[in-house]
Design a protein around this motif. Sequence first.
Motif, PDB file in Angstrom:
ATOM      1  N   LEU A  84     -11.923  26.726  -5.572  1.00 51.88           N
ATOM      2  CA  LEU A  84     -12.610  25.823  -6.504  1.00 51.88           C
ATOM      3  C   LEU A  84     -11.618  25.127  -7.430  1.00 51.88           C
ATOM      4  CD1 LEU A  84     -15.792  27.870  -7.458  1.00 51.88           C
ATOM      5  CD2 LEU A  84     -15.654  25.810  -6.063  1.00 51.88           C
ATOM      6  N   ARG A  85     -10.611  25.858  -7.863  1.00 52.12           N
ATOM      7  CA  ARG A  85      -9.588  25.248  -8.713  1.00 52.12           C
ATOM      8  C   ARG A  85      -8.880  24.135  -7.958  1.00 52.12           C
ATOM      9  NH1 ARG A  85      -4.671  27.935 -12.209  1.00 52.12           N
ATOM     10  NH2 ARG A  85      -3.527  26.001 -12.457  1.00 52.12           N
ATOM     11  N   LEU A  86      -8.498  24.401  -6.717  1.00 49.10           N
ATOM     12  CA  LEU A  86      -7.823  23.376  -5.912  1.00 49.10           C
ATOM     13  C   LEU A  86      -8.699  22.134  -5.750  1.00 49.10           C
ATOM     14  CD1 LEU A  86      -6.303  25.681  -3.162  1.00 49.10           C
ATOM     15  CD2 LEU A  86      -5.065  24.512  -4.998  1.00 49.10           C
ATOM     16  N   PHE A  87      -9.978  22.338  -5.476  1.00 53.39           N
ATOM     17  CA  PHE A  87     -10.899  21.223  -5.257  1.00 53.39           C
ATOM     18  C   PHE A  87     -11.085  20.388  -6.519  1.00 53.39           C
ATOM     19  CE2 PHE A  87     -15.278  19.606  -5.506  1.00 53.39           C
ATOM     20  CZ  PHE A  87     -15.237  18.694  -4.471  1.00 53.39           C
ATOM     21  N   TYR A  88     -11.490  21.033  -7.619  1.00 50.72           N
ATOM     22  CA  TYR A  88     -11.785  20.284  -8.842  1.00 50.72           C
ATOM     23  C   TYR A  88     -10.537  19.689  -9.481  1.00 50.72           C
ATOM     24  CZ  TYR A  88     -16.642  21.695  -8.812  1.00 50.72           C
ATOM     25  OH  TYR A  88     -17.951  21.858  -8.477  1.00 50.72           O
ATOM     26  N   GLN A  89      -9.428  20.405  -9.420  1.00 51.27           N
ATOM     27  CA  GLN A  89      -8.206  19.884 -10.006  1.00 51.27           C
ATOM     28  C   GLN A  89      -7.701  18.669  -9.229  1.00 51.27           C
ATOM     29  OE1 GLN A  89      -5.092  22.800 -10.408  1.00 51.27           O
ATOM     30  NE2 GLN A  89      -4.265  21.758 -12.187  1.00 51.27           N
ATOM     31  N   SER A  90      -7.769  18.719  -7.903  1.00 53.84           N
ATOM     32  CA  SER A  90      -7.332  17.563  -7.117  1.00 53.84           C
ATOM     33  C   SER A  90      -8.269  16.370  -7.317  1.00 53.84           C
ATOM     34  CB  SER A  90      -7.216  17.920  -5.639  1.00 53.84           C
ATOM     35  OG  SER A  90      -8.479  18.223  -5.094  1.00 53.84           O
ATOM     36  N   MET A  91      -9.574  16.637  -7.432  1.00 54.40           N
ATOM     37  CA  MET A  91     -10.525  15.551  -7.689  1.00 54.40           C
ATOM     38  C   MET A  91     -10.261  14.918  -9.055  1.00 54.40           C
ATOM     39  SD  MET A  91     -14.687  15.576  -8.062  1.00 54.40           S
ATOM     40  CE  MET A  91     -14.949  16.471  -6.555  1.00 54.40           C
ATOM     41  N   TYR A  92     -10.021  15.759 -10.059  1.00 53.88           N
ATOM     42  CA  TYR A  92      -9.737  15.253 -11.405  1.00 53.88           C
ATOM     43  C   TYR A  92      -8.474  14.395 -11.410  1.00 53.88           C
ATOM     44  CZ  TYR A  92      -8.169  15.139 -16.209  1.00 53.88           C
ATOM     45  OH  TYR A  92      -7.707  14.712 -17.426  1.00 53.88           O
ATOM     46  N   GLU A  93      -7.407  14.897 -10.783  1.00 59.96           N
ATOM     47  CA  GLU A  93      -6.135  14.175 -10.778  1.00 59.96           C
ATOM     48  C   GLU A  93      -6.209  12.878  -9.973  1.00 59.96           C
ATOM     49  OE1 GLU A  93      -3.260  17.060  -9.545  1.00 59.96           O
ATOM     50  OE2 GLU A  93      -3.463  18.191 -11.407  1.00 59.96           O
ATOM     51  N   GLU A  94      -6.966  12.876  -8.879  1.00 57.76           N
ATOM     52  CA  GLU A  94      -7.123  11.657  -8.082  1.00 57.76           C
ATOM     53  C   GLU A  94      -7.834  10.570  -8.887  1.00 57.76           C
ATOM     54  OE1 GLU A  94      -9.537  10.161  -4.132  1.00 57.76           O
ATOM     55  OE2 GLU A  94      -8.916  12.248  -4.242  1.00 57.76           O
ATOM     56  N   LYS A  95      -8.916  10.942  -9.552  1.00 55.65           N
ATOM     57  CA  LYS A  95      -9.643   9.958 -10.371  1.00 55.65           C
ATOM     58  C   LYS A  95      -8.804   9.499 -11.555  1.00 55.65           C
ATOM     59  CE  LYS A  95     -13.525   9.777  -8.134  1.00 55.65           C
ATOM     60  NZ  LYS A  95     -14.053   8.562  -7.562  1.00 55.65           N
ATOM     61  N   LYS A  96      -8.018  10.413 -12.120  1.00 60.93           N
ATOM     62  CA  LYS A  96      -7.161  10.068 -13.252  1.00 60.93           C
ATOM     63  C   LYS A  96      -6.117   9.035 -12.843  1.00 60.93           C
ATOM     64  CE  LYS A  96      -4.003  12.205 -16.526  1.00 60.93           C
ATOM     65  NZ  LYS A  96      -3.321  13.435 -16.908  1.00 60.93           N
ATOM     66  N   ARG A  97      -5.547   9.181 -11.647  1.00 56.93           N
ATOM     67  CA  ARG A  97      -4.563   8.204 -11.152  1.00 56.93           C
ATOM     68  C   ARG A  97      -5.180   6.819 -10.996  1.00 56.93           C
ATOM     69  NH1 ARG A  97      -2.685  12.534  -7.970  1.00 56.93           N
ATOM     70  NH2 ARG A  97      -4.029  11.938  -6.251  1.00 56.93           N
ATOM     71  N   LYS A  98      -6.460   6.772 -10.659  1.00 59.40           N
ATOM     72  CA  LYS A  98      -7.160   5.498 -10.487  1.00 59.40           C
ATOM     73  C   LYS A  98      -7.679   4.938 -11.804  1.00 59.40           C
ATOM     74  CE  LYS A  98      -8.790   6.492  -5.811  1.00 59.40           C
ATOM     75  NZ  LYS A  98      -9.977   6.660  -4.957  1.00 59.40           N
ATOM     76  N   GLY A  99      -7.490   5.684 -12.890  1.00 60.33           N
ATOM     77  CA  GLY A  99      -7.963   5.235 -14.192  1.00 60.33           C
ATOM     78  C   GLY A  99      -9.442   5.491 -14.397  1.00 60.33           C
ATOM     79  N   GLU A 100     -10.012   6.364 -13.600  1.00 60.63           N
ATOM     80  CA  GLU A 100     -11.436   6.695 -13.695  1.00 60.63           C
ATOM     81  C   GLU A 100     -11.578   8.139 -14.162  1.00 60.63           C
ATOM     82  OE1 GLU A 100     -12.963   6.098  -9.784  1.00 60.63           O
ATOM     83  OE2 GLU A 100     -12.310   4.023  -9.694  1.00 60.63           O
ATOM     84  N   ILE A 101     -12.808   8.546 -14.380  1.00 59.95           N
ATOM     85  CA  ILE A 101     -13.071   9.942 -14.724  1.00 59.95           C
ATOM     86  C   ILE A 101     -14.305  10.411 -13.966  1.00 59.95           C
ATOM     87  CG2 ILE A 101     -14.444   9.401 -16.774  1.00 59.95           C
ATOM     88  CD1 ILE A 101     -13.128  11.912 -18.051  1.00 59.95           C
ATOM     89  N   ASN A 102     -14.208  11.580 -13.389  1.00 55.65           N
ATOM     90  CA  ASN A 102     -15.339  12.210 -12.729  1.00 55.65           C
ATOM     91  C   ASN A 102     -15.857  13.278 -13.687  1.00 55.65           C
ATOM     92  OD1 ASN A 102     -16.753  14.319 -11.221  1.00 55.65           O
ATOM     93  ND2 ASN A 102     -16.223  13.125  -9.424  1.00 55.65           N
ATOM     94  N   PRO A 103     -17.042  13.104 -14.273  1.00 57.53           N
ATOM     95  CA  PRO A 103     -17.525  14.043 -15.289  1.00 57.53           C
ATOM     96  C   PRO A 103     -17.621  15.488 -14.802  1.00 57.53           C
ATOM     97  CG  PRO A 103     -18.905  12.092 -15.222  1.00 57.53           C
ATOM     98  CD  PRO A 103     -17.967  12.000 -14.065  1.00 57.53           C
ATOM     99  N   LEU A 104     -18.012  15.688 -13.561  1.00 57.31           N
ATOM    100  CA  LEU A 104     -18.143  17.047 -13.034  1.00 57.31           C
ATOM    101  C   LEU A 104     -16.782  17.733 -12.947  1.00 57.31           C
ATOM    102  CD1 LEU A 104     -20.030  19.186 -11.812  1.00 57.31           C
ATOM    103  CD2 LEU A 104     -19.574  18.171  -9.592  1.00 57.31           C
TER     104      LEU A 104
END
Length: 96
Positions: free
Chosen positions: A50-70
């Motif tokens: 779960l850490r790998l999944f959510y952390q990678s999702m957070y970092e991917e959106k952050k690189r795009k200048g977006e935010i995924n609330p979940l």
Amino acid sequence: KNSGAAASSGSRGKSVESKDKKKGTAIATKSEKYELPGQRTAVPPVSDPLRLFYQSMYEEKKRKGEINPLAADWVVSHGLLEGHEALSVLAKISKN
């Protein structure tokens, strides 16, 4: 990446004793107190899926200048972001 620093920062809490109201005796309950803003649970191990999944999702959106609330809520509540970054993320997700 801040995840290694947060994981090794020793953000575990202390046990707190409370009284059993019926018996009047002290019982030990484990009530965690965390140091990082928004953290509600212990930092999961680096190999946690779960850490790998959510952390990678957070970092991917952050690189795009977006935010995924979940993903943002998950990484903050598990103590994977440092103080100032956690506070800014909390402010952004509370606006939504």
